[in-house]
Design a protein around this motif. Structure first.
Motif, mmCIF file in Angstrom:
data_model
loop_
_atom_site.group_PDB
_atom_site.id
_atom_site.type_symbol
_atom_site.label_atom_id
_atom_site.label_comp_id
_atom_site.label_asym_id
_atom_site.label_seq_id
_atom_site.Cartn_x
_atom_site.Cartn_y
_atom_site.Cartn_z
ATOM 1 N N GLU A 34 2.039 15.078 -4.519
ATOM 2 C CA GLU A 34 1.574 14.618 -3.205
ATOM 3 C C GLU A 34 0.658 15.643 -2.546
ATOM 4 O O GLU A 34 -0.338 15.278 -1.911
ATOM 5 C CB GLU A 34 2.773 14.339 -2.300
ATOM 6 C CG GLU A 34 3.540 13.076 -2.667
ATOM 7 C CD GLU A 34 4.594 12.745 -1.637
ATOM 8 O OE1 GLU A 34 4.614 11.594 -1.151
ATOM 9 O OE2 GLU A 34 5.410 13.633 -1.305
ATOM 10 N N PRO B 90 -3.025 14.084 -4.447
ATOM 11 C CA PRO B 90 -2.710 12.861 -3.698
ATOM 12 C C PRO B 90 -3.431 11.632 -4.245
ATOM 13 O O PRO B 90 -2.951 10.510 -4.080
ATOM 14 C CB PRO B 90 -3.155 13.189 -2.269
ATOM 15 C CG PRO B 90 -4.150 14.312 -2.432
ATOM 16 C CD PRO B 90 -3.681 15.102 -3.602
ATOM 17 N N SER C 31 -1.094 10.180 -6.709
ATOM 18 C CA SER C 31 0.036 9.564 -6.012
ATOM 19 C C SER C 31 -0.349 8.184 -5.470
ATOM 20 O O SER C 31 0.392 7.203 -5.632
ATOM 21 C CB SER C 31 0.508 10.463 -4.873
ATOM 22 O OG SER C 31 1.602 9.896 -4.194
ATOM 23 N N ARG C 32 -1.519 8.091 -4.861
ATOM 24 C CA ARG C 32 -1.948 6.817 -4.272
ATOM 25 C C ARG C 32 -2.188 5.750 -5.336
ATOM 26 O O ARG C 32 -1.868 4.579 -5.130
ATOM 27 C CB ARG C 32 -3.223 7.024 -3.450
ATOM 28 C CG ARG C 32 -3.011 7.830 -2.183
ATOM 29 C CD ARG C 32 -4.302 7.942 -1.381
ATOM 30 N NE ARG C 32 -4.160 8.841 -0.254
ATOM 31 C CZ ARG C 32 -3.606 8.515 0.908
ATOM 32 N NH1 ARG C 32 -3.136 7.292 1.077
ATOM 33 N NH2 ARG C 32 -3.521 9.400 1.888
ATOM 34 N N ALA D 271 -7.788 17.307 -3.296
ATOM 35 C CA ALA D 271 -6.828 16.959 -2.261
ATOM 36 C C ALA D 271 -7.479 16.729 -0.901
ATOM 37 O O ALA D 271 -6.981 15.937 -0.092
ATOM 38 C CB ALA D 271 -5.771 18.064 -2.142
#
Length: 338
Positions: free
Chosen positions: A85, A89, A92-93, A223
Motif C-alpha cells: 500500500e 499503491p 494495490s488498486r 507511489a
C-alpha cells in the motif's frame, strides 16, 4: 467423471518432482483452474496441492529496495499489505479492482498470472476455438467480439487476457521467479505472456513443469503519481473493456520517468516503451498523454462489435494520466479529477 490423482507438496522441490507430466497441474486457490475443469476444458490426471509450501506465503523486502511477493500469498493479503500500500499503491488498486473479496481471499499471486481468457467461445466446448482446439478456427472474428482484442491479435485468435493485477505488474516491470526440473530462473514480466501468433493455445512462456515461486517488484513504485482506471460494463465483478495503469515521476513539474500499461485490449498486458520515452521531459498535460496514446494505439484495429474500444482506450489513457497527478482523487467518495 474425471478420475485423478492427488498429492500435497510441502516444498518447492517436492512439488516440481510430483508435477512432472503433461496433464499434471499445480493447484493453490484454484479460482480459475476449477472453473476450467467444471466446464470440461481441462482434464487433470494429477493435482499437486502446493498450499503446504510455507516459504511461498511471505512478502519480503529485497536488498535492492524492491519487494518479493510470494506466489502463494493471496491477492487480498497482497493488496492490503502495508509495504504494498505504501510503496506500490498502483498494484494495490489494480488487485482491488478485480473479482470479489471472496475470490481475492482464495486467489494467489502466482495463479493470477496464469488466468486463461474469458472469451465466450473458449468457454463453450461446442464452439470451435484455436486456443482450446488448435486448428479449429476462431469464431470470435466474425461473431460476438465486444470484449475482444484491438491490438496484438492474429487471425488465429483475438482473445484478451483478463487479469487486472498483471496490468500493474507490467507497468512496474516486475520479474517472475520460477523453478522447474532444470533449476530456477527469472522471467522479465514483459516476456512472460505471449501474443497469440500461430500458437494461441500457449498463453505464456512458463515451462510445462515449472512452478511460479515469487514475483519481484523493483524499487521504483510510482507511489506519488499513479492511477488504475478500469472501464467495464458494471461497477463490480466484471472484466475490463479497457483498463490503464499509469505511473510516473515528476522533476521540476516535468515527467522524468513514465510507465503505461493497458488491459482488456490484447492477449497480454499491453505496453509500448516508445510512448513512455515520448513523455519524458514533457509536462503532464492532456496533450502529452494524447500523444502517448497515439503511439500506444498505433495499428489498433476493431471488429464489428468492439471498434469503439479504440477511442475508449485513447480517452482512458489521457484520463488515467491526468488522474495520476493527484492519486488522492481516487479515494472512494472523492470528486472526479476531470
Amino acid at each position: 467423471m474425471n478420475n485423478f490423482h492427488y498429492t500435497k507438496a510441502s516444498s518447492v522441490d517436492e512439488a516440481v518432482l510430483a508435477g512432472k507430466g503433461a496433464e499434471n497441474y499445480f493447484i493453490a486457490g484454484g479460482t480459475n483452474l476449477l472453473d476450467l475443469w467444471k466446464y470440461d476444458l481441462t482434464h487433470p490426471q494429477k493435482m499437486v496441492d502446493v498450499n503446504g509450501i510455507e516459504e511461498l506465503k511471505t512478502i519480503t523486502e529485497l536488498p535492492n529496495g524492491g519487494l518479493r511477493l510470494g506466489a502463494l500469498v493471496t491477492n487480498n493479503t497482497t493488496a492490503y499489505h502495508p509495504l504494498v500500500e505504501a510503496r506500490y499503491p498502483l498494484l494495490s488498486r489494480t488487485i482491488l479492482a478485480g473479482a470479489t473479496a471472496q475470490i481475492r481471499n482464495s486467489a494467489t499471486n502466482g495463479g493470477n498470472l496464469l488466468q486463461r481468457t474469458r472469451c465466450y467461445y473458449f468457454y463453450d466446448p461446442a464452439s470451435p476455438c484455436n486456443k482450446r482446439n488448435p486448428g479449429s478456427g476462431c469464431p470470435a472474428v466474425e461473431g460476438q467480439n465486444r470484449l475482444h482484442a484491438i491490438l496484438g491479435f492474429s487471425d488465429k485468435c483475438i482473445a484478451t487476457f483478463p487479469s487486472d493485477m498483471c496490468v500493474a505488474l507490467a507497468a512496474l516491470e516486475a520479474v517472475v521467479r520460477v523453478t522447474g526440473p532444470n533449476g530456477s530462473r527469472e522471467i522479465a514480466f514483459a516476456d512472460f505472456h505471449r501474443l497469440p501468433g500461430d500458437r494461441p493455445e500457449l498463453d505464456n512462456t512458463l515451462g510445462q513443469d515449472e512452478l511460479i515461486t515469487a514475483i519481484d517488484l523493483p524499487p521504483r513504485g510510482y507511489a506519488e503519481h499513479h492511477n488504475y482506471l478500469k472501464l467495464r460494463d458494471r461497477n463490480s465483478y466484471a472484466f475490463a473493456l479497457v483498463s490503464v495503469a499509469t505511473g510516473y515521476e515528476l522533476e521540476a513539474g516535468m515527467i522524468a520517468n513514465a510507465r503505461i500499461a493497458l488491459g482488456g485490449v490484447a492477449h497480454i498486458p499491453w505496453r509500448v516503451e516508445a510512448a513512455e520515452t515520448y513523455l519524458e521531459g514533457k509536462a503532464p498535460t492532456e496533450a502529452s498523454f494524447a500523444g502517448a496514446a497515439d503511439l500506444i494505439l498505433a495499428g489498433a484495429q476493431g471488429f464489428e462489435h468492439n471498434a469503439f474500444k479504440i477511442e475508449l482506450a485513447r480517452r482512458t489513457i489521457v484520463r488515467s494520466g491526468m488522474m495520476a497527478l493527484d492519486p488522492s482523487c481516487q479515494r472512494p467518495g472523492a470528486p472526479p479529477s476531470l
